[in-house]
Scaffold this motif. Sequence first.
Motif, PDB file in Angstrom:
ATOM      1  N   VAL A 202      54.837  42.322  43.442  1.00  0.00           N
ATOM      2  CA  VAL A 202      55.949  41.425  43.784  1.00  0.00           C
ATOM      3  C   VAL A 202      55.431  40.169  44.480  1.00  0.00           C
ATOM      4  CG1 VAL A 202      57.991  41.168  45.248  1.00  0.00           C
ATOM      5  CG2 VAL A 202      57.696  43.226  43.856  1.00  0.00           C
ATOM      6  N   ASP A 203      54.516  40.344  45.427  1.00  0.00           N
ATOM      7  CA  ASP A 203      53.969  39.195  46.155  1.00  0.00           C
ATOM      8  C   ASP A 203      53.243  38.239  45.216  1.00  0.00           C
ATOM      9  OD1 ASP A 203      53.074  41.011  49.213  1.00  0.00           O
ATOM     10  OD2 ASP A 203      54.986  40.196  48.496  1.00  0.00           O
ATOM     11  N   ALA A 204      52.571  38.793  44.199  1.00  0.00           N
ATOM     12  CA  ALA A 204      51.828  37.955  43.254  1.00  0.00           C
ATOM     13  C   ALA A 204      52.728  37.396  42.155  1.00  0.00           C
ATOM     14  CB  ALA A 204      50.683  38.756  42.630  1.00  0.00           C
ATOM     15  N   GLY A 205      53.840  38.079  41.901  1.00  0.00           N
ATOM     16  CA  GLY A 205      54.755  37.636  40.863  1.00  0.00           C
ATOM     17  C   GLY A 205      54.548  38.283  39.514  1.00  0.00           C
ATOM     18  N   SER A 206      53.395  38.967  39.323  1.00  0.00           N
ATOM     19  CA  SER A 206      53.117  39.675  38.067  1.00  0.00           C
ATOM     20  C   SER A 206      51.981  40.655  38.299  1.00  0.00           C
ATOM     21  CB  SER A 206      52.736  38.711  36.943  1.00  0.00           C
ATOM     22  OG  SER A 206      51.444  38.174  37.156  1.00  0.00           O
ATOM     23  N   THR A 207      51.870  41.620  37.419  1.00  0.00           N
ATOM     24  CA  THR A 207      50.784  42.594  37.525  1.00  0.00           C
ATOM     25  C   THR A 207      49.434  41.914  37.310  1.00  0.00           C
ATOM     26  OG1 THR A 207      52.269  44.305  36.655  1.00  0.00           O
ATOM     27  CG2 THR A 207      49.927  44.805  36.674  1.00  0.00           C
ATOM     28  N   LYS A 208      49.395  40.998  36.377  1.00  0.00           N
ATOM     29  CA  LYS A 208      48.140  40.297  36.089  1.00  0.00           C
ATOM     30  C   LYS A 208      47.655  39.505  37.291  1.00  0.00           C
ATOM     31  CE  LYS A 208      45.955  37.207  32.716  1.00  0.00           C
ATOM     32  NZ  LYS A 208      46.172  36.408  31.480  1.00  0.00           N
ATOM     33  N   LYS A 209      48.553  38.761  37.932  1.00  0.00           N
ATOM     34  CA  LYS A 209      48.170  37.939  39.081  1.00  0.00           C
ATOM     35  C   LYS A 209      47.841  38.790  40.311  1.00  0.00           C
ATOM     36  CE  LYS A 209      50.778  33.812  37.718  1.00  0.00           C
ATOM     37  NZ  LYS A 209      51.911  32.909  38.060  1.00  0.00           N
ATOM     38  N   ALA A 210      48.356  40.026  40.354  1.00  0.00           N
ATOM     39  CA  ALA A 210      48.057  40.906  41.497  1.00  0.00           C
ATOM     40  C   ALA A 210      46.594  41.323  41.523  1.00  0.00           C
ATOM     41  CB  ALA A 210      48.956  42.137  41.463  1.00  0.00           C
ATOM     42  N   LYS A 211      45.932  41.293  40.352  1.00  0.00           N
ATOM     43  CA  LYS A 211      44.505  41.612  40.239  1.00  0.00           C
ATOM     44  C   LYS A 211      44.156  42.935  40.929  1.00  0.00           C
ATOM     45  CE  LYS A 211      43.089  36.776  39.826  1.00  0.00           C
ATOM     46  NZ  LYS A 211      42.266  35.665  40.369  1.00  0.00           N
ATOM     47  N   LEU A 212      44.847  43.980  40.519  1.00  0.00           N
ATOM     48  CA  LEU A 212      44.635  45.309  41.105  1.00  0.00           C
ATOM     49  C   LEU A 212      43.322  45.897  40.616  1.00  0.00           C
ATOM     50  CD1 LEU A 212      48.260  46.666  40.620  1.00  0.00           C
ATOM     51  CD2 LEU A 212      47.236  45.895  42.773  1.00  0.00           C
ATOM     52  N   ASN A 213      42.497  46.328  41.540  1.00  0.00           N
ATOM     53  CA  ASN A 213      41.236  46.967  41.183  1.00  0.00           C
ATOM     54  C   ASN A 213      41.497  48.280  40.460  1.00  0.00           C
ATOM     55  OD1 ASN A 213      39.435  45.058  42.400  1.00  0.00           O
ATOM     56  ND2 ASN A 213      40.033  45.871  44.400  1.00  0.00           N
ATOM     57  N   GLY A 214      40.727  48.546  39.423  1.00  0.00           N
ATOM     58  CA  GLY A 214      40.837  49.808  38.706  1.00  0.00           C
ATOM     59  C   GLY A 214      41.847  49.811  37.577  1.00  0.00           C
ATOM     60  N   LEU A 215      42.584  48.713  37.394  1.00  0.00           N
ATOM     61  CA  LEU A 215      43.593  48.659  36.334  1.00  0.00           C
ATOM     62  C   LEU A 215      42.983  48.029  35.088  1.00  0.00           C
ATOM     63  CD1 LEU A 215      46.520  49.182  35.533  1.00  0.00           C
ATOM     64  CD2 LEU A 215      47.093  46.885  36.359  1.00  0.00           C
ATOM     65  N   LYS A 216      42.978  48.797  33.996  1.00  0.00           N
ATOM     66  CA  LYS A 216      42.383  48.315  32.756  1.00  0.00           C
ATOM     67  C   LYS A 216      43.259  47.244  32.115  1.00  0.00           C
ATOM     68  CE  LYS A 216      39.917  52.610  31.754  1.00  0.00           C
ATOM     69  NZ  LYS A 216      39.710  53.706  30.785  1.00  0.00           N
ATOM     70  N   PRO A 217      42.647  46.280  31.432  1.00  0.00           N
ATOM     71  CA  PRO A 217      43.407  45.178  30.828  1.00  0.00           C
ATOM     72  C   PRO A 217      44.523  45.639  29.891  1.00  0.00           C
ATOM     73  CG  PRO A 217      41.057  44.690  30.783  1.00  0.00           C
ATOM     74  CD  PRO A 217      41.193  46.115  31.254  1.00  0.00           C
ATOM     75  N   GLU A 218      44.275  46.734  29.133  1.00  0.00           N
ATOM     76  CA  GLU A 218      45.272  47.165  28.165  1.00  0.00           C
ATOM     77  C   GLU A 218      46.529  47.746  28.815  1.00  0.00           C
ATOM     78  OE1 GLU A 218      42.130  50.574  28.220  1.00  0.00           O
ATOM     79  OE2 GLU A 218      42.166  48.377  28.362  1.00  0.00           O
ATOM     80  N   ARG A 219      46.485  47.987  30.130  1.00  0.00           N
ATOM     81  CA  ARG A 219      47.655  48.533  30.813  1.00  0.00           C
ATOM     82  C   ARG A 219      48.394  47.500  31.658  1.00  0.00           C
ATOM     83  NH1 ARG A 219      48.294  53.594  29.474  1.00  0.00           N
ATOM     84  NH2 ARG A 219      50.267  53.527  30.606  1.00  0.00           N
ATOM     85  N   LEU A 220      47.916  46.273  31.656  1.00  0.00           N
ATOM     86  CA  LEU A 220      48.550  45.239  32.472  1.00  0.00           C
ATOM     87  C   LEU A 220      50.032  45.065  32.144  1.00  0.00           C
ATOM     88  CD1 LEU A 220      45.806  42.452  32.575  1.00  0.00           C
ATOM     89  CD2 LEU A 220      46.748  43.687  34.540  1.00  0.00           C
ATOM     90  N   ASP A 221      50.358  45.028  30.840  1.00  0.00           N
ATOM     91  CA  ASP A 221      51.725  44.727  30.423  1.00  0.00           C
ATOM     92  C   ASP A 221      52.702  45.875  30.654  1.00  0.00           C
ATOM     93  OD1 ASP A 221      50.613  42.791  27.546  1.00  0.00           O
ATOM     94  OD2 ASP A 221      50.931  42.202  29.639  1.00  0.00           O
ATOM     95  N   VAL A 222      52.205  47.092  30.840  1.00  0.00           N
ATOM     96  CA  VAL A 222      53.109  48.248  30.959  1.00  0.00           C
ATOM     97  C   VAL A 222      52.991  48.960  32.294  1.00  0.00           C
ATOM     98  CG1 VAL A 222      53.096  48.611  28.464  1.00  0.00           C
ATOM     99  CG2 VAL A 222      51.438  49.832  29.883  1.00  0.00           C
ATOM    100  N   PHE A 223      52.124  48.457  33.177  1.00  0.00           N
ATOM    101  CA  PHE A 223      51.880  49.160  34.441  1.00  0.00           C
ATOM    102  C   PHE A 223      53.116  49.157  35.338  1.00  0.00           C
ATOM    103  CE2 PHE A 223      50.299  49.360  38.862  1.00  0.00           C
ATOM    104  CZ  PHE A 223      49.651  50.586  38.802  1.00  0.00           C
TER     105      PHE A 223
END
Length: 496
Positions: free
Chosen positions: A244-265
């Motif tokens: 929420v603070d970043a505005g999107s999962t992609k911008k949050a840059k969460l460690n350990g999250l694979k690119p293919e799961r960004l859109d559905v995380f």
Amino acid sequence: MKPLPTLTTVDLGSNSFRLQICQNNGGQPQVIENIKQMVRLAGGLDAQKNLNEASQRRALECLAQFGERLRGFQPENVRAVATNTFRVAKNIKQFLPQAEAALGFPIEIIAGREEARLIYTGVVHTYPNHGRAMLVIDIGGGSTEFIIGSGAQPVVMESLPLGCVTYSNRFFSNKISDKDFQAAITAARSEIQRISKIYKRQGWDITLGTSGTAKAIANVIAEEKLAEQGITLTHMRELAKCIVDAGSTKKAKLNGLKPERLDVFAGGLAVMMAAFEELAIQEMQFTDAALRDGLFFDFIERNLDTDMREETAIQFQERYHVSKNQAKRVGELSVKFLADLSKNFKVLELETWSNYVRWAAMLHEIGIDIAHSGYHKHTAYILANADMSGFSRAEQDLLANITLGQRGDLKKMADTLPEKPMLWHAVLALRLAVLLCRARVDFRLPENTILGVQNHDFYLKISQNWLNENPLTSAALAAESEEWKKTHYTFRVQAI
């Protein structure tokens, strides 16, 4: 040697398609190929629940690739199942013949509860629940399965229309706000509320998450160093706040999250948070078991008479040409030593660790099949990285650490191993058993030999006469005492 029967399972999920080829190794799956493609089939459903052309094209391209790999396979050795999106798509009757032609095999569209049963079958055959009731939650792309059971058959099971793909598309297609998360969680809770009363009345002892969403959440929590393992509502709320603070999962840059799961995380996270809130779940562990594993065991109609971990240990002994007599000697002595050391621990804890030490002893020499020099390192690498049915990754790491400590320098282990008493007790128990059994012949220690511990001080009480009669072993024990000075423990020999 007669070739092992080869079985193939194809799981056509709403988010990903998976092809798994296994050899039936005495009732256990020995995976020889595992192919996964993110097809996002559920994302291709329009407002009228029809699959659009783009999603159909992605699916057919993937199935054609699977079909090429399966050429020459006998139909009786291939089972393909399709789940929620195939169940709900209005134009599936037109699409299904094309899909079967591309794959080259029939495709079963299974009901939600059958999907739940197969997921549970995979879990109960691979997770050591020790008779405890399990709540299993599998969040897929378009549906979520909830199952409770402890034995071979589940007690209650349900499939609800909640998925990481559908919820991501429905609630998180634009900039993500706290309001979006609350709306998604509320919608998911209203669905789960239909089953919550029955499930709470039934009750469970442990909660397990399976498949991609649970794995992704657990990985991110661990990589963000919120916890070493497991999933809690508090940690998920922290992840949601980051998004929420970043505005999107992609911008949050969460460690350990694979690119293919960004859109559905985000969608999967909201569904999982709703499940925790509605069912009052305190903590969840992740298990690798999934629908494809249930398909395999359903294939062979396996029974549950034995612990799969025991079967796996025995099969690894065969695969790596282990001397079973030597493994038995080391195992019996190491379990005896562990019991001596652990008299103040709970019975169940001692029983659990005795099994770990015994399995470590059964497998401590598998590295010799690679090279005798540094074989303990080869052993540890195999145990940490091999596919070992029934063992969790955490258990494999545990066996790897115990067997790594069976010989050699203890300095590196002291720098990396946590100060968990039972873990160090297990290392010492196996290490001394290996040392004392190195002649590789049956022998008996003198009566009244005891391995004890006071705080961080280990001691071995043993006959002075026996030490005099075995000078090589006596010298090795003296060297062992020096080695333990490199750790936060000490070890000394008390001659009696």
